[in-house]
Scaffold this motif. Structure first.
Motif, short mmCIF file in Angstrom:
data_model
loop_
_atom_site.label_atom_id
_atom_site.label_comp_id
_atom_site.label_asym_id
_atom_site.label_seq_id
_atom_site.Cartn_x
_atom_site.Cartn_y
_atom_site.Cartn_z
N TRP A 3 0.81 -1.22 0.00
CA TRP A 3 0.00 0.00 0.00
C TRP A 3 0.84 1.27 0.00
N GLN A 4 1.73 1.41 0.97
CA GLN A 4 2.49 2.65 1.06
C GLN A 4 3.35 2.87 -0.18
N ALA A 57 -2.13 -3.14 -8.83
CA ALA A 57 -2.37 -4.37 -9.60
C ALA A 57 -3.62 -5.09 -9.13
N ILE A 58 -3.89 -5.07 -7.82
CA ILE A 58 -5.02 -5.83 -7.27
C ILE A 58 -6.30 -5.00 -7.25
N TRP A 59 -6.20 -3.76 -6.75
CA TRP A 59 -7.41 -2.93 -6.57
C TRP A 59 -7.47 -1.74 -7.53
N GLY A 60 -6.42 -1.52 -8.30
CA GLY A 60 -6.40 -0.35 -9.18
C GLY A 60 -6.21 0.95 -8.44
N ILE A 61 -5.59 0.89 -7.24
CA ILE A 61 -5.40 2.07 -6.39
C ILE A 61 -3.91 2.38 -6.32
N PRO A 62 -3.51 3.61 -6.62
CA PRO A 62 -2.07 3.95 -6.55
C PRO A 62 -1.54 3.86 -5.13
N ALA A 63 -0.22 3.98 -5.00
CA ALA A 63 0.43 3.96 -3.69
C ALA A 63 -0.18 5.01 -2.78
N THR A 64 -0.44 4.63 -1.53
CA THR A 64 -1.08 5.56 -0.59
C THR A 64 -0.07 6.53 0.03
N GLY A 65 1.22 6.16 0.03
CA GLY A 65 2.22 7.03 0.62
C GLY A 65 2.28 6.97 2.13
N GLY A 66 1.30 6.31 2.76
CA GLY A 66 1.27 6.20 4.22
C GLY A 66 0.24 5.19 4.67
N ILE A 67 0.30 4.82 5.92
CA ILE A 67 -0.64 3.89 6.53
C ILE A 67 -1.39 4.67 7.62
N PRO A 68 -2.73 4.71 7.58
CA PRO A 68 -3.48 5.43 8.61
C PRO A 68 -3.02 5.07 10.02
N PHE A 69 -2.92 6.09 10.88
CA PHE A 69 -2.25 5.93 12.17
C PHE A 69 -2.86 4.86 13.06
N TRP A 70 -4.16 4.59 12.95
CA TRP A 70 -4.81 3.64 13.86
C TRP A 70 -4.64 2.19 13.41
N ILE A 71 -4.28 1.97 12.15
CA ILE A 71 -4.25 0.61 11.62
C ILE A 71 -3.12 -0.23 12.23
N PRO A 72 -1.86 0.25 12.30
CA PRO A 72 -0.81 -0.61 12.87
C PRO A 72 -1.12 -1.09 14.29
N MET A 73 -1.70 -0.23 15.11
CA MET A 73 -1.99 -0.62 16.48
C MET A 73 -3.02 -1.74 16.54
N ILE A 74 -4.12 -1.61 15.77
CA ILE A 74 -5.17 -2.62 15.81
C ILE A 74 -4.69 -3.91 15.15
N VAL A 75 -3.94 -3.79 14.05
CA VAL A 75 -3.39 -4.98 13.40
C VAL A 75 -2.48 -5.74 14.37
#
Length: 704
Positions: free
Chosen positions: A561-562, A569-587
């Motif tokens: 993603w970043q 290739a999978i979703w047709g979405i370009p690189a996000t450049g970052g990961i939302p701050f709450w995701i790493p903690m919950i993951v």
């Protein structure tokens, strides 16, 4: 556990009736639960939150959201001045606070082509993020038509902004119920392959009771505290995987005992004494992983931890009470046509385990060759919202963004800083300070809101700063932090509201306690597993392997993603450049607990074989031969649940589901099928040592 199973079967009618009542109550609760959940991810007590609250209190706009950005592309030959008579009153009539070329006179609102013009619309707010977002979403839907009707003929009108980009152009998506049904359909296919009989229906029954009962408990919990809405997804999808995992282990062990000649009830008692104990320990570790979120001093994260903890607890309760009753009552009848048998370990997994034992150094090296580079990639994680390019592929908001860039207007204008200076201070100091950073523009907002021109006010003067870089980028966050610092030095008491600063403040508050969370979770997990496995080495290795597995999952999110190596290739979405701050903690909380399931399943069987007199290598072969198919099947079911979640329209949910999916697959294949058996074989008899002093502390029998 055997005494407990005898109690369950003795009270089978009352226990079954209780679960039927909870199932019916949970069905009702699932229909009303969403109305009782909190949708906000707001973190109070930060400087950016104070600035946002002040903006709402004094100007009744903002609410922590970036403004809407109407974009006008005038027809050839029509200048902004020529369109003033039509566009100025139309913009002035827009609800909220509008800052544009006409009321500011600032040419920064005009593009290089002289025909493109944009405005900032700070929508009305009441300091309720859900209501504020709905107001903004509704406004983004109606404004294009309203403004186009007032614009000169031939004018292209679009309304862009972070909110419409986040919700536009991503398709309809599925609700949580539809995603859970997708995951259940995939689970049924996997279970049919595992059992080769109608026993495949039993784990799904247990999952249905677990999920709906959990909904009822969450509804009751919401009466005492605010529960974050993401818990509803957790119950539906994580609950599906966990409940099936536990029932899969117990039913398989029951079949094994039946295949060895035990009668139905005896087989249930033996399965509960072995697999049931593993289920109990596994559920406890998953619950600890989620409950550890209460260490984070943020209300919505604590509610996710407490609400999420209910999922494994309820799933364990259903598995260890209702499933033995079902197996005793109609287990043999469902075990038809019995295309698979459990009298012997899996030949394929036994052969694989023998290869790992013979080539343990190679197996451990291959596992580390996959995990370590991914863990290293995780060091480059940038915690920030996705860039605008990754939020929408099509739609009006996307067209507005393209029009801005075509006119050489930077996309950073979608993330302005709103500066509030104390009364009787010089706003020019702020403006000069902002321009010194090379920002796109600084606009002093001098006109009062419509209808308040004659109303005495003590409002703090408001200045809007337009950055060049988006808040999602590292440069955007750096400039935002530098700008706030200089503003506060230039005019003490200045408040700056900005999504870039909110992200910085949220990261600091959320991850400030992360080392403490790690320490608490590692110690608790170590103690639980040391008591379970009667070993000091096995739990230490399990904790380290889990941390490595989570780090590798982070690395997968960064690469896919970043950095964009997969998202397009999978979703047709370009690189996000970052990961939302709450995701790493919950993951982290999810994966640490869920992946421990597989560790407990495999090592419990290895310990059982070793205690029965097997050599360490033989215990590895039999343990993996008996549990390898279960672990990979359980992981595949969880992966399908996360794949269903990844079909949601939100980019944020796609990133979240990807992190969980990668983590589960890596853990079930590379970690548990390669690294764990290889390390157990390498350490030999040292795996099983528990000194007398440690045994006394843990209140278990020592291992020599």
């Amino acid at each position: 556990m055997e005494r407990f199973s005898r109690f369950v079967l003795a009270k089978r009618r009352a226990i079954a009736a209780l679960w039927v009542v909870l199932l019916l109550g949970g069905g009702w609760a699932s229909s009303v639960l969403s109305k009782h959940l909190n949708q906000s991810f707001t973190i109070a007590g930060t400087p950016s939150a104070a600035a946002s609250d002040a903006l709402v209190a004094q100007y009744h706009v903002g609410g922590g959201l970036d403004p809407l950005v109407p974009v006008f592309v005038l027809p050839p030959g029509v200048t902004p001045e020529a369109a003033r008579a039509k566009l100025e009153p139309a913009l002035a009539a827009v609800p909220g606070r509008v800052v544009d070329y006409y009321n500011s006179g600032n040419r920064a609102f005009l593009g290089a082509d002289g025909r493109t013009m944009f405005a900032l619309v700070f929508t009305p707010a009441v300091n309720d993020q859900v209501k504020d977002a709905k107001v903004q979403t509704d406004a983004a839907r109606v404004l294009p038509r309203r403004l186009a009707a007032a614009a000169p003929a031939g004018t292209q009108v679009h309304v862009t902004g972070i909110t419409p980009l986040s919700s536009n152009g991503n398709g309809g998506g599925n609700g949580v119920l539809a995603e859970a049904l997708l995951g259940a359909a995939g689970a049924l296919i996997v279970l049919a392959f595992v059992f080769g009989s109608f026993l495949a229906l039993l784990p799904l029954m247990i999952a249905a009771v677990s999920i709906l009962s959990s909904y009822l408990v969450v509804l009751l919990l919401s009466e005492f505290m605010k529960v974050q809405a993401v818990v509803q997804y957790m119950v539906g999808l994580i609950g599906l995987g966990v409940a099936i995992d536990y029932s899969l282990l117990l039913v398989t062990r029951w079949r094994e005992e039946v295949a060895h000649g035990a009668d139905n009830e005896t087989a249930v008692h033996r399965a509960m004494a072995t697999a049931g104990r593993a289920v109990l320990v596994s559920g406890l570790t998953v619950a600890l992983g989620l409950l550890s979120l209460i260490v984070v001093p943020i209300q919505f994260m604590r509610s996710i931890g407490i609400g999420g903890m209910l999922i494994p607890v309820v799933s364990v309760a259903v598995t260890l009470t209702l499933l033995p009753i079902a197996l005793t009552g109609f287990g043999r009848r469902l075990d038809w046509p019995r295309l698979r048998h459990e009298d012997k370990p899996s030949r394929a997994w036994t052969a694989w385990a023998r290869w790992v034992v013979r080539h343990r150094w190679i197996a451990a090296g291959l596992a580390l060759l996959v995990l370590v580079p991914l863990a290293v990639a995780a060091l480059g994680i940038h915690e920030g919202d996705p860039t605008t390019d990754s939020l929408a592929k099509s739609g009006d908001a996307r067209q507005g963004l393209v029009a801005l860039r075509t006119a050489d207007i930077p996309s950073g204008v979608l993330n302005p800083y709103v500066v509030l200076t104390p009364p009787n201070t010089s706003g020019s100091q702020v403006t000069v300070s902002a321009i010194s950073h090379g920002l796109y523009a600084a606009i002093a907002v001098t006109t009062p809101p419509p209808g308040t021109e004659k109303t005495p006010t003590t409002r703090w003067p408001m200045t809007v700063i337009l950055p060049s870089d988006e808040a999602a980028t590292s440069q955007g966050q750096h400039i935002a932090k530098l700008t706030r610092t200089e503003f506060e030095h230039a005019v003490p008491g200045t408040l700056v509201a900005s999504s870039a600063l909110a992200n910085i403040d949220n990261i600091h508050k959320m991850y400030g306690q992360f080392p403490l969370l790690l320490a608490v979770l590692a110690i608790l997990t170590f103690l639980v597993l040391a008591r379970t496995f009667r070993s000091l080495l096995l739990p230490a290795k399990a904790v380290l392997a889990n941390l490595l597995s989570v780090a590798a999952a982070y690395g997968g999110m960064v690469l896919i993603w970043q950095d964009g190596h997969g998202s397009h290739a999978i979703w047709g979405i370009p690189a996000t450049g970052g990961i939302p701050f709450w995701i790493p903690m919950i993951v982290f909380a999810f994966l640490y607990g869920l992946s421990m399931d597989y560790e407990v399943f495999i090592l419990s069987r290895m310990r059982e074989e070793f205690d029965a007199g097997a050599r360490t290598d033989d215990a590895v072969v039999v343990g993996l031969g008996r549990t390898g198919r279960l672990v990979t099947s359980a992981a595949l079911i969880l992966f399908l649940a996360f794949a269903a979640l990844a079909s949601a329209p939100s980019t944020f949910l796609k990133i979240f589901a990807t992190g969980l999916g990668i983590g589960i697959l890596l853990d079930a294949t590379v970690v548990r099928a390669l690294l764990v058996p290889a390390l157990v074989s390498l350490f030999g008899r040292w795996n099983w040592v528990l000194p007398a002093w440690a045994a006394r502390l843990l209140r278990v029998e020592p291992s020599p």
